[in-house]
Design an enzyme around this catalytic site. Sequence first.
Site, PDB file in Angstrom:
ATOM      1  N   PRO A   2      40.564  54.698  19.776  1.00 19.47           N
ATOM      2  CA  PRO A   2      42.089  54.981  19.217  1.00 19.47           C
ATOM      3  C   PRO A   2      42.399  53.731  18.287  1.00 19.47           C
ATOM      4  O   PRO A   2      42.640  52.504  18.849  1.00 19.47           O
ATOM      5  CB  PRO A   2      42.891  55.010  20.620  1.00 19.47           C
ATOM      6  N   GLU A   3      42.695  53.983  17.213  1.00 23.06           N
ATOM      7  CA  GLU A   3      43.128  53.221  16.367  1.00 23.06           C
ATOM      8  C   GLU A   3      44.569  53.678  16.097  1.00 23.06           C
ATOM      9  O   GLU A   3      45.109  54.648  16.724  1.00 23.06           O
ATOM     10  CB  GLU A   3      42.391  52.870  15.066  1.00 23.06           C
ATOM     11  N   LYS A  61      48.302  49.266  16.886  1.00 20.85           N
ATOM     12  CA  LYS A  61      47.698  50.136  18.144  1.00 20.85           C
ATOM     13  C   LYS A  61      48.680  50.003  19.461  1.00 20.85           C
ATOM     14  O   LYS A  61      48.115  50.339  20.625  1.00 20.85           O
ATOM     15  CB  LYS A  61      46.439  49.423  18.527  1.00 20.85           C
ATOM     16  N   HIS A 117      38.440  58.424  36.019  1.00 17.40           N
ATOM     17  CA  HIS A 117      38.685  56.964  35.693  1.00 17.40           C
ATOM     18  C   HIS A 117      40.399  56.695  35.695  1.00 17.40           C
ATOM     19  O   HIS A 117      41.115  56.075  34.894  1.00 17.40           O
ATOM     20  CB  HIS A 117      38.233  56.696  34.459  1.00 17.40           C
ATOM     21  N   ARG A 138      36.942  52.283  30.701  1.00 26.50           N
ATOM     22  CA  ARG A 138      36.256  50.829  30.381  1.00 26.50           C
ATOM     23  C   ARG A 138      37.651  49.629  30.565  1.00 26.50           C
ATOM     24  O   ARG A 138      37.315  48.564  30.557  1.00 26.50           O
ATOM     25  CB  ARG A 138      35.623  50.628  28.919  1.00 26.50           C
ATOM     26  N   ARG A 294      29.954  42.946  16.447  1.00 23.40           N
ATOM     27  CA  ARG A 294      29.903  44.358  16.407  1.00 23.40           C
ATOM     28  C   ARG A 294      29.486  44.882  15.048  1.00 23.40           C
ATOM     29  O   ARG A 294      28.349  44.324  14.855  1.00 23.40           O
ATOM     30  CB  ARG A 294      31.294  44.990  16.185  1.00 23.40           C
TER      31      ARG A 294
END
Length: 312
Positions: A2-3, A61, A117, A138, A294
């Site tokens: 998600p941005e 965000k 989750h 996560r 990254r």
Amino acid sequence: MPELPEVEVVRRGLTRWVAGRTVDSVEVRHPRAIRRHTAGPADFADRLTGLRLGTARRRGKYLWLPVTGGGPAAQTAAEGIAPLVTPSVTHGLAILAHLGMSGQLLVQPQDAPDEKHLRIRIRFADDLDTELRFVDQRTFGGLSLHDTVPGDPDHLPDVIAHIARDPLDAAFDDDAFHTALRRRRTTIKRALLDQSLISGVGNIYADEALWRSKLHYDRPTATFTRPRTAELLGHVRDVMNAALAVGGTSFDSLYVNVNGESGYFERSLDAYGREDEPCRRCGTPIRRRPWMNRSSYFCPRCQRPPRPARGA
DNA sequence: ATTCAGTCCTGTACGC
DNA sequence: TGCGTACAGGACTGAA
């Protein structure tokens, strides 16, 4: 991931499905999901209970819901009785949310099975039979409760006062961004990811905007001219608006949707994730380079590396 | 003050 | 098949 565009879709969904509702109970199933709320899970749950949620806001965000109430009127509402007086005085509090890498805010029927989750469950004092769930595989994301910046019309949580406005914000200052960019001694992609300079841009949209601008990620920000900055900002906005247009189709449903269901990522990306695939402009294979733990994706022909600085 | 490496987390993909 | 490893990566922390 998600941005900004994905978060904006969630913001709209939150406003549609939970704004105006009063919290009846809060269940924190994983303490890490509220780690930013330093007083801990019990305090988070206790203080949230009885509060009425306002219209969802967003900066970059980050998402937040200003809250009102907590007094006698809200307690009445929590008991399912219409309050005599609607609480209107803000306590200067807001629920802050960040989705991190994998976070979702879902509005689900109360009897829907728990997600694997599921981290936080918020139930409401009404008979709509839906609840708000924070689901995050996560746990890079989370919820927290904060004071808001005094006098701020958007009730900005104080802990994100350092986050810059995002490029889709009408109050974003292009000139100030250019000046700040020139002042930095860094490179353009680092600057795009610096949320104190410009917010809402993550790895994906940074690579996309740089590809559209034919700029290499390692170009020093000090070399940017005003027109070049303007062009880059235009591409950042274009790619975000394009994503928003596609991702925005799902917020009509009951689900406050977050991740990837728009299909935007698979169909419309020009650089990100396209290693060895032909550049859509010139056909040269897109390359991937390790970068800051990254990856950066770029076209080696369209996006030439900057000339090394003298004396380097 | 500014810059930057390290850290958190878990599911998936992949080589051997 | 199972094991180990790389990778996805936002934003805070603390050091230089």
